[in-house]
Motif scaffolding. Structure first.
Motif, PDB file in Angstrom:
ATOM      1  N   GLN A 191       0.823  -1.209   0.000  1.00 19.04           N
ATOM      2  CA  GLN A 191       0.000   0.000   0.000  1.00 19.04           C
ATOM      3  C   GLN A 191       0.852   1.252   0.000  1.00 19.04           C
ATOM      4  O   GLN A 191       0.318   2.360   0.047  1.00 19.04           O
ATOM      5  CB  GLN A 191      -0.904  -0.011   1.236  1.00 19.04           C
ATOM      6  CG  GLN A 191      -1.792  -1.234   1.304  1.00 19.04           C
ATOM      7  CD  GLN A 191      -2.642  -1.268   2.570  1.00 19.04           C
ATOM      8  OE1 GLN A 191      -2.345  -0.600   3.533  1.00 19.04           O
ATOM      9  NE2 GLN A 191      -3.694  -2.048   2.539  1.00 19.04           N
ATOM     10  N   GLY A 192       2.162   1.100  -0.010  1.00 20.36           N
ATOM     11  CA  GLY A 192       3.023   2.266   0.125  1.00 20.36           C
ATOM     12  C   GLY A 192       2.962   2.781   1.551  1.00 20.36           C
ATOM     13  O   GLY A 192       2.292   2.204   2.410  1.00 20.36           O
ATOM     14  N   ALA A 204       6.639  -4.792  -4.135  1.00 19.17           N
ATOM     15  CA  ALA A 204       5.600  -5.660  -4.708  1.00 19.17           C
ATOM     16  C   ALA A 204       4.512  -4.891  -5.453  1.00 19.17           C
ATOM     17  O   ALA A 204       3.611  -5.486  -6.041  1.00 19.17           O
ATOM     18  CB  ALA A 204       4.971  -6.506  -3.605  1.00 19.17           C
ATOM     19  N   LYS A 205       4.595  -3.552  -5.422  1.00 22.24           N
ATOM     20  CA  LYS A 205       3.663  -2.750  -6.216  1.00 22.24           C
ATOM     21  C   LYS A 205       3.773  -3.056  -7.697  1.00 22.24           C
ATOM     22  O   LYS A 205       2.836  -2.879  -8.462  1.00 22.24           O
ATOM     23  CB  LYS A 205       3.997  -1.265  -6.046  1.00 22.24           C
ATOM     24  CG  LYS A 205       3.288  -0.606  -4.895  1.00 22.24           C
ATOM     25  CD  LYS A 205       3.631   0.865  -4.882  1.00 22.24           C
ATOM     26  CE  LYS A 205       4.280   1.211  -3.578  1.00 22.24           C
ATOM     27  NZ  LYS A 205       4.621   2.602  -3.407  1.00 22.24           N
ATOM     28  N   THR A 264       0.102 -12.114  -5.020  1.00 16.98           N
ATOM     29  CA  THR A 264      -0.735 -11.026  -5.543  1.00 16.98           C
ATOM     30  C   THR A 264      -0.654  -9.815  -4.620  1.00 16.98           C
ATOM     31  O   THR A 264      -0.463  -9.973  -3.421  1.00 16.98           O
ATOM     32  CB  THR A 264      -2.187 -11.532  -5.761  1.00 16.98           C
ATOM     33  OG1 THR A 264      -2.950 -10.520  -6.386  1.00 16.98           O
ATOM     34  CG2 THR A 264      -2.855 -11.916  -4.457  1.00 16.98           C
ATOM     35  N   PRO A 265      -0.757  -8.615  -5.168  1.00 14.75           N
ATOM     36  CA  PRO A 265      -0.589  -7.426  -4.343  1.00 14.75           C
ATOM     37  C   PRO A 265      -1.881  -7.042  -3.621  1.00 14.75           C
ATOM     38  O   PRO A 265      -2.970  -7.307  -4.116  1.00 14.75           O
ATOM     39  CB  PRO A 265      -0.226  -6.345  -5.363  1.00 14.75           C
ATOM     40  CG  PRO A 265      -0.931  -6.774  -6.605  1.00 14.75           C
ATOM     41  CD  PRO A 265      -0.958  -8.279  -6.592  1.00 14.75           C
ATOM     42  N   ALA A 266      -1.757  -6.401  -2.452  1.00 21.38           N
ATOM     43  CA  ALA A 266      -2.901  -5.792  -1.768  1.00 21.38           C
ATOM     44  C   ALA A 266      -2.650  -4.283  -1.745  1.00 21.38           C
ATOM     45  O   ALA A 266      -2.025  -3.767  -0.833  1.00 21.38           O
ATOM     46  CB  ALA A 266      -3.052  -6.357  -0.358  1.00 21.38           C
ATOM     47  N   PRO A 267      -3.114  -3.589  -2.787  1.00 20.59           N
ATOM     48  CA  PRO A 267      -2.869  -2.146  -2.892  1.00 20.59           C
ATOM     49  C   PRO A 267      -3.966  -1.337  -2.186  1.00 20.59           C
ATOM     50  O   PRO A 267      -4.789  -1.905  -1.479  1.00 20.59           O
ATOM     51  CB  PRO A 267      -2.910  -1.913  -4.397  1.00 20.59           C
ATOM     52  CG  PRO A 267      -3.853  -2.952  -4.911  1.00 20.59           C
ATOM     53  CD  PRO A 267      -3.824  -4.115  -3.957  1.00 20.59           C
ATOM     54  N   THR A 268      -3.967  -0.029  -2.367  1.00 19.86           N
ATOM     55  CA  THR A 268      -4.943   0.804  -1.644  1.00 19.86           C
ATOM     56  C   THR A 268      -6.157   1.195  -2.469  1.00 19.86           C
ATOM     57  O   THR A 268      -7.267   1.186  -1.968  1.00 19.86           O
ATOM     58  CB  THR A 268      -4.301   2.117  -1.147  1.00 19.86           C
ATOM     59  OG1 THR A 268      -3.496   2.636  -2.175  1.00 19.86           O
ATOM     60  CG2 THR A 268      -3.500   1.888   0.102  1.00 19.86           C
TER      61      THR A 268
END
Lengths: 413, 350
Positions: A191-192, A204-205, A264-268
């Motif tokens: 999520q940064g 991982a972004k 897999t990424p968990a972004p915002t």
């Protein structure tokens, strides 16, 4: 090509002159370790090194990461060659608070039952960085210092005979075996803003989701750089020893056919989440999986990622089980998740992180104890004058780990 | 084990005082057991019923708070130092009686700090109201189930007095709907794979967390004329005056704060900060207007696009805060906003 793990069992750890490893006794040369870390990470000004042992009245606070010492002996590619591993020991980084989400490790008492890291000796690094350092650079400096220290420690076993050799390679199973095809969907936080994970050295972004083999993940493929709450932060140690991967490998070819891992990424942002979930689901479909385990890291925001993935997989005819912890309030009376979906009909609960725990005073403290009142899961009144404290399980490292590392669960009463 | 000293609560009927014609009787104290208490006493010789309080169903239903005060007063006066536990009922499927049992149990727990147990039919309306606060043994719908219900109360009473955990699955109690931690036999990863294999084989499996149904709030109609409306700022992003005067927690906040914006044109790092523990605080601390946009609201006020900005803003930390707590904050804040005459709210989250 397979990854060959050379496992060395550590029975005892001590500080001494000249690092070494003999008959299970690991000796750390403090001066050499500190000067190596400082030479690798220029923003580190001081490192205090100590050993915390199981059963001792020791508390480590503001723990940033836990790392298993490992060093690559042969092979340049990820997932290929010989990896030397020190077992039953870990490097722990701690120090002044960076975000709010560093945690507590107790080596004895009721808190020790809730963290896996009370079970073997820990090499604890209290790390100071140059004054006025921006929090992101502070996090980076501590992360790199921990990795450098773990690498330095692991060097002692490079030329020692291992106690155990394990080959890790995901072999193809003949379709005639008629075993259920199971995939693992492995979301990592990216999520940064201090909530990052590094895959093969890159944030991982970028580049995720990808389908990978277990030997690639086990070859230090995933590194934690994140400050999510201590209870369900997947430390680097958890990534190195992912229990879902270990279990799926154990029954591979006999009880099921483990067909692969989708990192897999968990972004915002919502659109990013939807795209990531869609791409991850496509990759699981490509693997011709019939079932999938979906793990998690963090809570609240990542609940949405998990529900999207579970919903999409079930709609594609792939049966799922999701691993999640709960935030049901201190009395357990609230709804536990921030997002739900009716398709998530098979959930493994790894415990209510809001439940409070009373912790006794400890004799030895690593790290700045007063900072526990500012940790997520601590309260302004958490720490009493006599050193006892009341915190939520949320503040304890790995207490409700959502890779399913521990045995904690939740029931309805 | 030492004898457990119990006070028993009964309605006028089970107390042997009469039927519906006596339902207006007020609370009375009797030494020793009465009615179902005598059965209980024979089932469990190590329990001693020191006294029984009876009260009429209508008396309790019509002015419950005052009536419960009277019941608690009688217990305190006659058994205050002795009581280990309160038992109420069984009330089976009797509505008024069930409500009275629930209210008396809850009051004894809160005011005398002693455990309390009742026994109700699962569809008794009192179950929904008191299940969370009170231990309720599952009873049949009528007096035919007396022996089982009393036996169940005895078993649970002993566990409660010894401070053992109650498990609805084995103790015959009605689930309180509370999530409680426990250690399983195997790790989460092992349980996940076992569950998946059962699901794939088509075998029965039991989820460890059944999905809740969220309550939905219908959006309010649009504000007709924003240029004359009072607009308020509310945030779950943890922006508080520097120093965090109300000591709002960085996670699982137990409170919210209300702070003045009077005379302020914008927030500064010197005046405000975030105490939120769920996001990177760097940028919010550099410029707190990024989370609580006071600067922009003042612009809108000057430009006449809103009538005015409310003088008070509300702030809490939305991080691991339970839904139940958040609903409570929301209700309270909404009430205060209505008192301010606010017609619209900018709600910033993080």
């Amino acid at each position: 090509m397979p990854l060959v793990l050379h496992k060395h069992a550590v029975a005892e750890v001590g500080i001494g002159t000249g690092s070494g490893f003999q008959q299970g006794r690991l000796t750390i040369d403090r001066e050499a370790l500190v000067s190596y870390v400082r030479s690798q990470v220029s923003r580190v000004t001081d490192v205090r090194v100590g050993i915390a042992r199981p059963g001792e009245a020791t508390r480590i606070v503001c723990v940033k990461d836990v790392i298993q010492p490992r060093v690559k002996k042969e092979g340049a590619e990820a997932g290929d060659g010989i990896l030397c591993v020190l077992e039953n020991v870990a490097v722990v980084t701690c120090g002044p608070i960076v975000g709010f989400q560093e945690g507590i490790i107790d080596m004895s008492g009721p808190g020790a039952e809730h963290t896996p890291f009370s079970q073997f000796p820990l090499i604890v690094l209290e790390i100071d960085v140059v004054e006025g350092l921006d929090p992101h650079l502070h996090e980076e400096a501590v992360r790199e210092a921990g990795l450098a220290a773990a690498g330095f420690v692991a060097e002692v076993c490079r030329d020692t005979e291992p106690d155990e050799i394990e080959m890790v390679a995901l072999t193809e199973i003949s379709t005639e075996a008629d075993l259920p095809r199971i995939a693992y969907v492995y979301p990592v936080l990216c999520q940064g803003l201090l909530h990052d994970t590094y895959v093969f050295g890159r944030n991982a972004k970028e580049g995720l989701p990808i389908t990978v083999a277990p030997e690639v993940v086990m070859d230090n493929g995933v590194v934690s750089g994140n400050c999510v709450s201590a209870c369900d932060k997947n430390t680097t140690y958890h990534h190195q020893n992912n229990p879902v991967i270990a279990e799926l490998l154990r029954g591979h070819g006999s009880r099921w056919n483990f067909v692969g891992i989708v990192l897999t990424p968990a972004p915002t942002r919502l659109a990013e989440k939807e795209n990531a979930a869609k791409a991850a689901i496509e990759q699981v479909v490509q693997l011709k999986a019939e079932g999938a385990i979906v793990s998690k890291e963090g809570f609240g925001n990542p609940d949405a990622d998990m529900m999207m993935i579970v919903r999409g997989l079930e709609q594609a005819g792939i049966r799922t089980v999701g691993l999640t912890d709960e935030f049901a309030g201190t009395d357990g009376g609230s709804q536990s998740l921030a997002d739900t979906t009716p398709e998530a009909d098979a959930i493994v609960s790894t415990g209510n992180a809001n439940e409070r725990i009373e912790l006794p005073a400890m004799k030895t403290i690593f790290g700045p104890l007063p900072d526990v009142t500012r940790l997520a899961g601590g309260y302004p009144h958490s720490l009493r004058d006599d050193g006892t404290m009341e915190v939520e399980l949320q503040a304890i490292i790995g207490s409700t780990n959502e890779l399913g590392f521990g045995r904690l669960t939740c029931r309805e009463v | 084990m030492a004898k457990v000293h119990v006070v028993h609560y009964l309605n006028q009927f089970f107390g042997g005082l009469g039927g519906e014609e006596k339902a207006d009787l007020g609370p009375q104290w009797f030494d020793g057991p009465k009615g179902p208490g005598q059965l209980l006493q024979t089932l469990a010789p190590d329990i001693e019923i020191v006294g029984t309080v009876t009260a009429g169903d209508n008396y309790m239903a019509e002015n419950t708070d005052a009536a419960v005060d009277e019941v608690v007063g009688l217990i305190e006066k006659n058994a205050g130092a002795e009581i280990d536990l309160l038992l109420a009922g069984p009330a089976f499927n009797a509505g008024r009686y069930g409500m009275a049992c629930g209210a008396v149990c809850q009051a004894v727990q809160e005011r005398l700090e002693k455990p309390a147990i009742t026994a109700l039919y699962p569809e008794n309306p009192a179950v929904d109201i008191y299940r969370k606060a009170v231990t309720i043994v599952r009873a049949g719908s009528d007096v035919m189930g007396m022996r089982d219900a009393v036996g169940g109360m005895v078993a649970v009473a002993k566990k409660l007095v010894e401070e053992q955990a109650i498990d609805p699955a084995t103790d015959g109690t009605i689930s309180r709907g509370l999530r409680q931690n426990t250690f399983a036999e195997s790790t989460g990863a092992q349980r996940a794979i076992d569950m998946l294999m059962r699901k794939l084989r088509g075998d029965a499996f039991e989820t460890e967390y059944a999905m809740p149904v969220f309550s939905r709030v219908p959006p309010a109609p649009p504000v007709k004329d924003l240029s004359s409306a009072t607009v308020a700022l509310v945030t779950s992003g943890g922006i508080v005056p520097r120093g965090n005067p109300d000591r709002i927690e960085s996670a699982s906040a137990s409170k919210y704060g209300e702070y003045s914006l009077k005379g302020l044109e914008r927030l500064t790092p010197e005046s405000h900060q975030t105490v939120h523990g769920g996001y990177d605080p760097t940028y919010a601390n550099q410029d707190p207007n990024r989370v609580l946009p006071l600067d922009v609201m003042r612009d809108l006020e000057r430009e006449g696009r809103i009538g005015r900005l409310a003088d008070t803003y509300f702030a809490t930390v939305g991080n691991a805060t339970s839904v139940e707590r958040a609903e409570q904050f929301g209700r309270e804040i909404a009430g205060k906003l209505i008192n301010f005459g606010a017609l619209a709210v900018i709600l910033t989250s993080t």
